[in-house]
Design a protein around this motif. Sequence first.
Motif, PDB file in Angstrom:
ATOM      1  N   LEU A   1      94.454  16.068  38.161  1.00  0.00           N
ATOM      2  CA  LEU A   1      93.106  15.632  37.786  1.00  0.00           C
ATOM      3  C   LEU A   1      92.251  16.815  37.339  1.00  0.00           C
ATOM      4  CD1 LEU A   1      91.491  13.058  37.570  1.00  0.00           C
ATOM      5  CD2 LEU A   1      90.782  13.340  39.943  1.00  0.00           C
ATOM      6  N   ARG A   2      91.712  16.724  36.113  1.00  0.00           N
ATOM      7  CA  ARG A   2      90.905  17.800  35.543  1.00  0.00           C
ATOM      8  C   ARG A   2      89.457  17.385  35.280  1.00  0.00           C
ATOM      9  NH1 ARG A   2      94.985  19.816  36.905  1.00  0.00           N
ATOM     10  NH2 ARG A   2      96.294  21.337  35.833  1.00  0.00           N
ATOM     11  N   ILE A   3      89.226  16.123  34.913  1.00  0.00           N
ATOM     12  CA  ILE A   3      87.891  15.635  34.567  1.00  0.00           C
ATOM     13  C   ILE A   3      87.493  14.559  35.566  1.00  0.00           C
ATOM     14  CG2 ILE A   3      86.464  14.586  32.777  1.00  0.00           C
ATOM     15  CD1 ILE A   3      88.445  15.624  30.710  1.00  0.00           C
ATOM     16  N   PHE A   4      86.344  14.731  36.225  1.00  0.00           N
ATOM     17  CA  PHE A   4      85.933  13.845  37.317  1.00  0.00           C
ATOM     18  C   PHE A   4      84.466  13.485  37.131  1.00  0.00           C
ATOM     19  CE2 PHE A   4      86.156  13.339  42.239  1.00  0.00           C
ATOM     20  CZ  PHE A   4      86.315  11.968  42.069  1.00  0.00           C
ATOM     21  N   ASN A   5      84.182  12.187  36.945  1.00  0.00           N
ATOM     22  CA  ASN A   5      82.812  11.717  36.734  1.00  0.00           C
ATOM     23  C   ASN A   5      82.344  10.938  37.953  1.00  0.00           C
ATOM     24  OD1 ASN A   5      80.372  10.664  35.871  1.00  0.00           O
ATOM     25  ND2 ASN A   5      81.111  10.149  33.825  1.00  0.00           N
ATOM     26  N   LEU A   6      81.380  11.502  38.672  1.00  0.00           N
ATOM     27  CA  LEU A   6      80.779  10.864  39.837  1.00  0.00           C
ATOM     28  C   LEU A   6      79.284  10.664  39.629  1.00  0.00           C
ATOM     29  CD1 LEU A   6      82.537  12.818  42.734  1.00  0.00           C
ATOM     30  CD2 LEU A   6      82.799  10.383  42.237  1.00  0.00           C
ATOM     31  N   SER A   7      78.847  10.550  38.408  1.00  0.00           N
ATOM     32  CA  SER A   7      77.421  10.399  38.129  1.00  0.00           C
ATOM     33  C   SER A   7      76.929   9.022  38.547  1.00  0.00           C
ATOM     34  CB  SER A   7      77.153  10.612  36.631  1.00  0.00           C
ATOM     35  OG  SER A   7      77.812   9.632  35.849  1.00  0.00           O
ATOM     36  N   ASN A   8      75.684   8.993  39.028  1.00  0.00           N
ATOM     37  CA  ASN A   8      75.014   7.748  39.400  1.00  0.00           C
ATOM     38  C   ASN A   8      75.837   6.941  40.413  1.00  0.00           C
ATOM     39  OD1 ASN A   8      73.049   5.793  39.428  1.00  0.00           O
ATOM     40  ND2 ASN A   8      73.518   4.957  37.416  1.00  0.00           N
ATOM     41  N   THR A   9      76.249   7.594  41.477  1.00  0.00           N
ATOM     42  CA  THR A   9      77.031   6.930  42.529  1.00  0.00           C
ATOM     43  C   THR A   9      76.321   6.952  43.886  1.00  0.00           C
ATOM     44  OG1 THR A   9      78.261   9.001  42.831  1.00  0.00           O
ATOM     45  CG2 THR A   9      79.284   7.305  41.462  1.00  0.00           C
TER      46      THR A   9
ATOM     47  N   ILE B   1      86.096  19.836  34.983  1.00  0.00           N
ATOM     48  CA  ILE B   1      84.825  19.235  34.567  1.00  0.00           C
ATOM     49  C   ILE B   1      84.368  18.279  35.656  1.00  0.00           C
ATOM     50  CG2 ILE B   1      83.649  17.828  32.842  1.00  0.00           C
ATOM     51  CD1 ILE B   1      85.700  18.755  30.792  1.00  0.00           C
ATOM     52  N   LEU B   2      83.168  18.499  36.188  1.00  0.00           N
ATOM     53  CA  LEU B   2      82.625  17.672  37.258  1.00  0.00           C
ATOM     54  C   LEU B   2      81.222  17.200  36.885  1.00  0.00           C
ATOM     55  CD1 LEU B   2      82.740  16.476  40.132  1.00  0.00           C
ATOM     56  CD2 LEU B   2      81.889  18.684  40.980  1.00  0.00           C
ATOM     57  N   ASP B   3      81.027  15.888  36.869  1.00  0.00           N
ATOM     58  CA  ASP B   3      79.722  15.303  36.536  1.00  0.00           C
ATOM     59  C   ASP B   3      79.134  14.665  37.791  1.00  0.00           C
ATOM     60  OD1 ASP B   3      77.499  14.074  35.506  1.00  0.00           O
ATOM     61  OD2 ASP B   3      78.521  13.228  33.765  1.00  0.00           O
ATOM     62  N   LEU B   4      78.077  15.280  38.323  1.00  0.00           N
ATOM     63  CA  LEU B   4      77.361  14.769  39.495  1.00  0.00           C
ATOM     64  C   LEU B   4      75.933  14.378  39.152  1.00  0.00           C
ATOM     65  CD1 LEU B   4      78.538  17.375  42.172  1.00  0.00           C
ATOM     66  CD2 LEU B   4      79.291  15.004  41.969  1.00  0.00           C
ATOM     67  N   SER B   5      75.652  14.144  37.908  1.00  0.00           N
ATOM     68  CA  SER B   5      74.286  13.858  37.474  1.00  0.00           C
ATOM     69  C   SER B   5      73.821  12.487  37.958  1.00  0.00           C
ATOM     70  CB  SER B   5      74.201  13.943  35.949  1.00  0.00           C
ATOM     71  OG  SER B   5      75.121  13.059  35.332  1.00  0.00           O
ATOM     72  N   ALA B   6      72.488  12.311  37.966  1.00  0.00           N
ATOM     73  CA  ALA B   6      71.852  11.046  38.341  1.00  0.00           C
ATOM     74  C   ALA B   6      72.206  10.610  39.753  1.00  0.00           C
ATOM     75  CB  ALA B   6      72.215   9.947  37.328  1.00  0.00           C
ATOM     76  N   ASN B   7      72.237  11.552  40.684  1.00  0.00           N
ATOM     77  CA  ASN B   7      72.418  11.257  42.101  1.00  0.00           C
ATOM     78  C   ASN B   7      71.167  11.689  42.870  1.00  0.00           C
ATOM     79  OD1 ASN B   7      75.156  10.044  42.579  1.00  0.00           O
ATOM     80  ND2 ASN B   7      75.795  11.859  41.443  1.00  0.00           N
ATOM     81  N   SER B   8      71.294  11.872  44.182  1.00  0.00           N
ATOM     82  CA  SER B   8      70.150  12.302  45.007  1.00  0.00           C
ATOM     83  C   SER B   8      70.495  13.570  45.774  1.00  0.00           C
ATOM     84  CB  SER B   8      69.755  11.177  45.978  1.00  0.00           C
ATOM     85  OG  SER B   8      69.391  10.016  45.281  1.00  0.00           O
ATOM     86  N   ILE B   9      71.253  14.449  45.168  1.00  0.00           N
ATOM     87  CA  ILE B   9      71.749  15.648  45.837  1.00  0.00           C
ATOM     88  C   ILE B   9      70.618  16.653  46.025  1.00  0.00           C
ATOM     89  CG2 ILE B   9      73.375  17.572  45.654  1.00  0.00           C
ATOM     90  CD1 ILE B   9      75.203  15.709  44.065  1.00  0.00           C
ATOM     91  N   LEU B  10      70.453  17.123  47.266  1.00  0.00           N
ATOM     92  CA  LEU B  10      69.418  18.102  47.603  1.00  0.00           C
ATOM     93  C   LEU B  10      69.935  19.524  47.522  1.00  0.00           C
ATOM     94  CD1 LEU B  10      67.799  16.244  50.616  1.00  0.00           C
ATOM     95  CD2 LEU B  10      66.660  16.793  48.471  1.00  0.00           C
ATOM     96  N   THR B  11      71.123  19.755  48.054  1.00  0.00           N
ATOM     97  CA  THR B  11      71.735  21.081  48.035  1.00  0.00           C
ATOM     98  C   THR B  11      73.200  20.935  47.653  1.00  0.00           C
ATOM     99  OG1 THR B  11      72.316  20.978  50.395  1.00  0.00           O
ATOM    100  CG2 THR B  11      70.179  21.959  49.805  1.00  0.00           C
TER     101      THR B  11
ATOM    102  N   GLU C   1      82.865  23.150  33.735  1.00  0.00           N
ATOM    103  CA  GLU C   1      81.651  22.427  33.381  1.00  0.00           C
ATOM    104  C   GLU C   1      81.128  21.691  34.609  1.00  0.00           C
ATOM    105  OE1 GLU C   1      82.195  19.957  29.938  1.00  0.00           O
ATOM    106  OE2 GLU C   1      83.489  21.434  28.936  1.00  0.00           O
ATOM    107  N   LEU C   2      79.834  21.881  34.901  1.00  0.00           N
ATOM    108  CA  LEU C   2      79.201  21.247  36.053  1.00  0.00           C
ATOM    109  C   LEU C   2      77.883  20.613  35.606  1.00  0.00           C
ATOM    110  CD1 LEU C   2      78.987  20.623  39.074  1.00  0.00           C
ATOM    111  CD2 LEU C   2      78.004  22.913  39.398  1.00  0.00           C
ATOM    112  N   TYR C   3      77.773  19.303  35.775  1.00  0.00           N
ATOM    113  CA  TYR C   3      76.598  18.563  35.325  1.00  0.00           C
ATOM    114  C   TYR C   3      75.824  18.062  36.547  1.00  0.00           C
ATOM    115  CZ  TYR C   3      79.085  18.752  30.905  1.00  0.00           C
ATOM    116  OH  TYR C   3      79.742  19.205  29.784  1.00  0.00           O
ATOM    117  N   LEU C   4      74.594  18.565  36.712  1.00  0.00           N
ATOM    118  CA  LEU C   4      73.763  18.254  37.874  1.00  0.00           C
ATOM    119  C   LEU C   4      72.391  17.721  37.480  1.00  0.00           C
ATOM    120  CD1 LEU C   4      74.616  21.416  40.001  1.00  0.00           C
ATOM    121  CD2 LEU C   4      75.367  19.073  40.468  1.00  0.00           C
ATOM    122  N   SER C   5      72.246  17.221  36.284  1.00  0.00           N
ATOM    123  CA  SER C   5      70.961  16.694  35.828  1.00  0.00           C
ATOM    124  C   SER C   5      70.524  15.514  36.684  1.00  0.00           C
ATOM    125  CB  SER C   5      71.065  16.248  34.366  1.00  0.00           C
ATOM    126  OG  SER C   5      71.529  17.300  33.546  1.00  0.00           O
TER     127      SER C   5
END
Length: 449
Positions: free
Chosen positions: A274-282, A297-307, A317-321
Amino acid sequence: MWRTETFVLFFLLCLKNLMKANGSCYLEQSQSHCVCSVKDLEQTEIQTFLTCTIATIYELRGGNLTRFGNFSGVEPHPQIIEILENLPVQKLIFTDVIVPEILLPGALAFVSHTPLVSALEFVNCTFLRAAHWYTRNILWLKISSLRFHRVIADPLDDRFDISSWRSWLENLENLTISESQVTSIPCKIGVVFTALRLLDISGNRFQDESLSSSFCEGAFPQLQILKLNRNNLTSYETVCRTLSHLRTLAHLDLSQNSFPPDLLSSPCTWPQSLRIFNLSNTGLQYMDRSLPPNIEILDLSANSILTLDLSTPGLKELYLSKNRLQTVPSVEGLPSLEILTLDQNQIPRLHSKGLLLLKNLRSLKAGLNLYNCSCRRYIQEIQDLATQRTDWLQDWPHNYICRSPPQYQNYLLDEVPLSSLQCNKALVSHGSVVSLLICLHLVLRWLPV
């Protein structure tokens, strides 16, 4: 020429008496996409069908094929087969059509004689259940891509004879069944897809339990891309355990599911491929769960992550928007990072020192945060970063806006008069007092009694 005209009608609907139906055809601007309608029109000139003989994509829009149900046992005429074998058509699309299931074997028999057709799509179609399936001995289809989008059909269950379709399904490479209220894929069907590379089942009703039965041991052995976004999955660990046997899986999309925070998250092992993992808006509030070991590549955007504190050396690639980050995450464990997005968080200050250590970083988005413009040093750090690495900040300067103090609210950071700014001395003094007390405590601790 008459045979060609007849074929276009046969080919689009695969119906014996289609010449009796009314309809119209036209070429879209690309001149390669022919669209035909079979809505009730008084008359259609045969010349309109001739315009489509050069098309590589044929689309049938609108119509009810129920009255042609007895076509299921019709064999193509040898002259029709000859025409089919010489047409340039590569894709067939059925849109807004009511299709009796009993017609499918006969229609696919016609398609089997078109050597260039590799894609078949059904969009907004309704399949009427047949009491008994009529199937031919073997269907030799060259179709490698099959797509169902927003279709209505009954579950296949035991009425589906897999044996007569096996030779085709074993060679299918791309399968999409999206937004069709599907809850599961029978295990006996999943194990037949031995060559499938892409499976898109997004926008359906898969749950943790039904996912486990669908991805049974031996199902989808060559799968590389799996899209499970917009389903009803709730357990991160269950999904991980269910998919752990997919040894070739490289791209997994779990976005827009709901993974509530667990009190105790149990470790699980994702496929090493596994190379590309999308966990956005979960719904993630923190990310202390097991990640694929070789993720890039990890997409964690549109979550409620504090730290966030990750240690994934191969991550590029890291997406934290659109999270709730209040500080820039530590990047010490991300030496390979090339792309980082931090925009639309709650970060008051962008620490440039750590970011400059990322030798491979080539793109950074950090605009639309809660930037504090009361201290000259805070602004100077971002300005220096924009000056030293002009290729980094993709959204500079228009998205870097002061949110405090009130006198500079809505100023762009590069427009704030630095000469008038001073850092809060009270905070500095407070910090000095704290440091002094800590030092005093350490000295007293080691003094002899």
